[in-house]
Scaffold this motif. Structure first.
Motif: not given
Length: 66
Positions: A23-48
């Protein structure tokens, strides 16, 4: 399907156990990577890609496919 963002997230860290969901500031680290990918609006799908059901649940909760 167009451009896919692939986020590798294995659970077997030797130095820092569970670092990808630490956890980092209320969210797991992987969440920040997912947020960044979504916010970029580049990807049609984000797969972990992960070897952990625990990590998969967290990734799904934050809007990624697993």
């Amino acid at each position: 399907m167009g451009l896919v963002g692939l986020i590798p997230c294995r659970s077997q860290s030797k130095r820092i156990p569970d670092k990808n969901i630490y956890p980092l500031v209320g969210h797991p680290l992987i969440a920040y990577t997912i947020f960044a990918a979504k916010d970029s609006e580049v990807f049609d799908a984000i797969i972990v890609s992960t070897d952990s059901e625990k990590y998969a649940k967290i990734a799904k909760r934050y809007g990624a496919e697993v």
